[in-house]
Scaffold this motif. Structure first.
Motif, PDB file in Angstrom:
ATOM      1  N   GLY A   3       0.838  -1.183   0.000  1.00 27.24           N
ATOM      2  CA  GLY A   3       0.000   0.000   0.000  1.00 27.24           C
ATOM      3  C   GLY A   3       0.872   1.232   0.000  1.00 27.24           C
ATOM      4  O   GLY A   3       2.047   1.180   0.364  1.00 27.24           O
ATOM      5  N   ARG A   4       0.289   2.352  -0.388  1.00 22.33           N
ATOM      6  CA  ARG A   4       0.997   3.627  -0.440  1.00 22.33           C
ATOM      7  C   ARG A   4       0.568   4.447   0.767  1.00 22.33           C
ATOM      8  O   ARG A   4      -0.616   4.769   0.900  1.00 22.33           O
ATOM      9  N   ILE A   5       1.525   4.793   1.603  1.00 20.91           N
ATOM     10  CA  ILE A   5       1.211   5.468   2.854  1.00 20.91           C
ATOM     11  C   ILE A   5       1.906   6.822   2.917  1.00 20.91           C
ATOM     12  O   ILE A   5       3.114   6.924   2.670  1.00 20.91           O
ATOM     13  N   LEU A   6       1.135   7.845   3.262  1.00 22.54           N
ATOM     14  CA  LEU A   6       1.667   9.186   3.470  1.00 22.54           C
ATOM     15  C   LEU A   6       1.887   9.381   4.964  1.00 22.54           C
ATOM     16  O   LEU A   6       0.942   9.290   5.752  1.00 22.54           O
ATOM     17  N   ILE A   7       3.137   9.637   5.353  1.00 24.39           N
ATOM     18  CA  ILE A   7       3.491   9.878   6.751  1.00 24.39           C
ATOM     19  C   ILE A   7       3.634  11.379   6.940  1.00 24.39           C
ATOM     20  O   ILE A   7       4.490  12.008   6.313  1.00 24.39           O
ATOM     21  N   LEU A  22       7.591   0.704   8.132  1.00 23.26           N
ATOM     22  CA  LEU A  22       6.580   0.423   7.114  1.00 23.26           C
ATOM     23  C   LEU A  22       7.211  -0.108   5.830  1.00 23.26           C
ATOM     24  O   LEU A  22       6.693  -1.037   5.205  1.00 23.26           O
ATOM     25  N   ARG A  23       8.338   0.483   5.433  1.00 22.95           N
ATOM     26  CA  ARG A  23       9.025  -0.006   4.235  1.00 22.95           C
ATOM     27  C   ARG A  23       9.488  -1.445   4.415  1.00 22.95           C
ATOM     28  O   ARG A  23       9.414  -2.258   3.484  1.00 22.95           O
ATOM     29  N   PHE A  27       5.442  -1.695   2.496  1.00 22.65           N
ATOM     30  CA  PHE A  27       4.666  -0.534   2.093  1.00 22.65           C
ATOM     31  C   PHE A  27       5.533   0.474   1.344  1.00 22.65           C
ATOM     32  O   PHE A  27       6.739   0.564   1.574  1.00 22.65           O
ATOM     33  N   THR A  28       4.913   1.254   0.482  1.00 30.12           N
ATOM     34  CA  THR A  28       5.563   2.371  -0.182  1.00 30.12           C
ATOM     35  C   THR A  28       5.215   3.626   0.609  1.00 30.12           C
ATOM     36  O   THR A  28       4.038   3.869   0.893  1.00 30.12           O
ATOM     37  N   THR A  29       6.220   4.410   0.979  1.00 27.79           N
ATOM     38  CA  THR A  29       5.966   5.549   1.862  1.00 27.79           C
ATOM     39  C   THR A  29       6.453   6.865   1.264  1.00 27.79           C
ATOM     40  O   THR A  29       7.404   6.907   0.492  1.00 27.79           O
ATOM     41  N   THR A  44      -4.465  14.553  -3.596  1.00 30.76           N
ATOM     42  CA  THR A  44      -4.207  13.919  -4.892  1.00 30.76           C
ATOM     43  C   THR A  44      -4.896  12.565  -5.013  1.00 30.76           C
ATOM     44  O   THR A  44      -5.100  12.070  -6.120  1.00 30.76           O
ATOM     45  N   GLY A  45      -5.204  11.950  -3.869  1.00 29.70           N
ATOM     46  CA  GLY A  45      -5.804  10.621  -3.905  1.00 29.70           C
ATOM     47  C   GLY A  45      -4.826   9.517  -4.239  1.00 29.70           C
ATOM     48  O   GLY A  45      -5.230   8.389  -4.555  1.00 29.70           O
ATOM     49  N   ASP A  46      -3.533   9.835  -4.192  1.00 29.48           N
ATOM     50  CA  ASP A  46      -2.513   8.855  -4.578  1.00 29.48           C
ATOM     51  C   ASP A  46      -2.132   7.900  -3.445  1.00 29.48           C
ATOM     52  O   ASP A  46      -1.281   7.025  -3.641  1.00 29.48           O
ATOM     53  N   PHE A  47      -2.732   8.065  -2.278  1.00 25.33           N
ATOM     54  CA  PHE A  47      -2.325   7.261  -1.124  1.00 25.33           C
ATOM     55  C   PHE A  47      -3.475   6.388  -0.625  1.00 25.33           C
ATOM     56  O   PHE A  47      -4.646   6.752  -0.727  1.00 25.33           O
ATOM     57  N   ASP A  48      -3.095   5.238  -0.074  1.00 22.80           N
ATOM     58  CA  ASP A  48      -4.085   4.300   0.466  1.00 22.80           C
ATOM     59  C   ASP A  48      -4.356   4.550   1.941  1.00 22.80           C
ATOM     60  O   ASP A  48      -5.367   4.083   2.472  1.00 22.80           O
ATOM     61  N   LEU A  49      -3.452   5.291   2.619  1.00 21.87           N
ATOM     62  CA  LEU A  49      -3.628   5.583   4.035  1.00 21.87           C
ATOM     63  C   LEU A  49      -2.719   6.743   4.415  1.00 21.87           C
ATOM     64  O   LEU A  49      -1.648   6.909   3.828  1.00 21.87           O
ATOM     65  N   VAL A  50      -3.142   7.533   5.405  1.00 20.89           N
ATOM     66  CA  VAL A  50      -2.338   8.643   5.916  1.00 20.89           C
ATOM     67  C   VAL A  50      -2.094   8.428   7.404  1.00 20.89           C
ATOM     68  O   VAL A  50      -3.042   8.191   8.161  1.00 20.89           O
TER      69      VAL A  50
END
Length: 221
Positions: A3-7, A22-23, A27-29, A44-50
Motif C-alpha cells: 500500500g501507499r502510505i503518506l506519513i 513500514l518499508r 509498504f511504499t511511503t 491527490t488521492g494517490d495514497f491508500d492511508l495517511v
C-alpha cells in the motif's frame, strides 16, 4: 500486504522510525513535515492511508483532516500524536479519523492498525487470541490466561508477551525487544528488558521464557 502510505510528521526521528518500519513490511511511503504540504499531497488521492501527526507547522493535523473530509477524500487516516486527552481523541475521531494512537507508541501496534485499515472487507478477521501450549493472550481484554488462572498484565508486560507469542521458538535479541516494545524512544544500554522478562516470568512461569546466553530470549524450547 502492500500500500501507499503518506506519513505526516514534523519530528524527523519519529518520521524515520515509522518510514523504515513500514518499508520493511512492504509498504511504499512518502514523508512530509508540514500541514499545508500534507493536505496538498492527500488531496491527490494517490495514497491508500495517511499517518497524521496533529502538532504540525502551519496547518495543524485537525485542519488537514477536516479539509480532506470536506473535499470528500475518504483515504483512511490514523492519527499519531503526543496529545492524549480524551477531548483530543474524541475530536480526532469525530473529525473523520479512522484510528488514534498516542506517543510514545510501539511500532507493532501501529503496523497492526495500518493493516486493519487497509484490509479488504472480505478478508478474514485478524486473530484476537494468541496461543502457545496452554498459555493464551487475549488482544482485546489484554489479559493472559493459564489453565489455573487469568493474569492481569501491565501495558509493557502485555506488549512483551505479545511479541513473544507472535514469534514462538524464535530468539529475540534485547535490541529487537527494545525497538518493538519501547518504540523509537529507548536506551540501548538499558537493562529494562531483563527487568520486564523477570516480571513476566513471575506471572506466567519461569520456564516458559528461556535465556539464550549472549543472544537474547526465546519463548518455548
Amino acid at each position: 500486504m502492500t500500500g501507499r502510505i503518506l506519513i505526516v510528521e514534523d519530528e524527523q526521528r519519529i518520521a524515520s522510525f515509522v518510514e523504515k518500519g513500514l518499508r520493511a513490511n512492504g509498504f511504499t511511503t512518502s514523508v512530509v513535515g508540514d500541514g499545508d504540504t500534507a493536505l496538498a499531497w492527500a488531496l491527490t488521492g494517490d495514497f491508500d492511508l495517511v499517518v497524521l501527526d496533529l502538532g504540525l507547522p502551519g496547518r495543524d493535523g485537525f485542519s488537514v483532516l477536516r479539509a480532506m473530509r470536506e473535499a470528500k477524500v475518504a483515504t483512511p487516516v490514523v492519527i499519531l500524536t503526543a496529545r492524549d486527552s480524551v477531548h483530543d481523541t474524541v475530536a480526532g475521531l469525530e473529525g473523520g479519523a479512522d484510528d488514534y494512537m498516542t506517543k510514545p507508541f510501539r511500532f507493532e501496534e501501529l503496523l497492526a492498525r495500518v493493516r486493519l485499515r487497509l484490509r479488504p472487507a472480505d478478508r478474514a478477521p485478524e486473530v484476537t487470541v494468541l496461543r502457545h501450549e496452554d498459555l493464551s493472550l487475549d488482544l482485546r481484554t489484554r489479559r493472559a490466561r493459564l489453565p489455573e488462572a487469568v493474569i492481569d498484565l501491565t501495558a509493557r508486560e502485555f506488549a512483551l508477551l505479545e511479541l513473544f507469542l507472535r514469534h514462538p521458538g524464535q530468539v529475540l535479541a534485547r535490541e529487537q525487544i527494545l525497538s518493538h516494545v519501547w518504540g523509537y524512544d529507548f536506551d540501548p544500554g538499558s537493562n529494562v528488558v531483563d527487568v520486564y522478562v523477570r516480571a513476566l516470568r513471575r506471572k506466567i512461569g519461569n520456564d516458559r521464557i528461556r535465556t539464550v546466553r549472549g543472544m537474547g530470549y526465546r519463548l518455548g524450547v
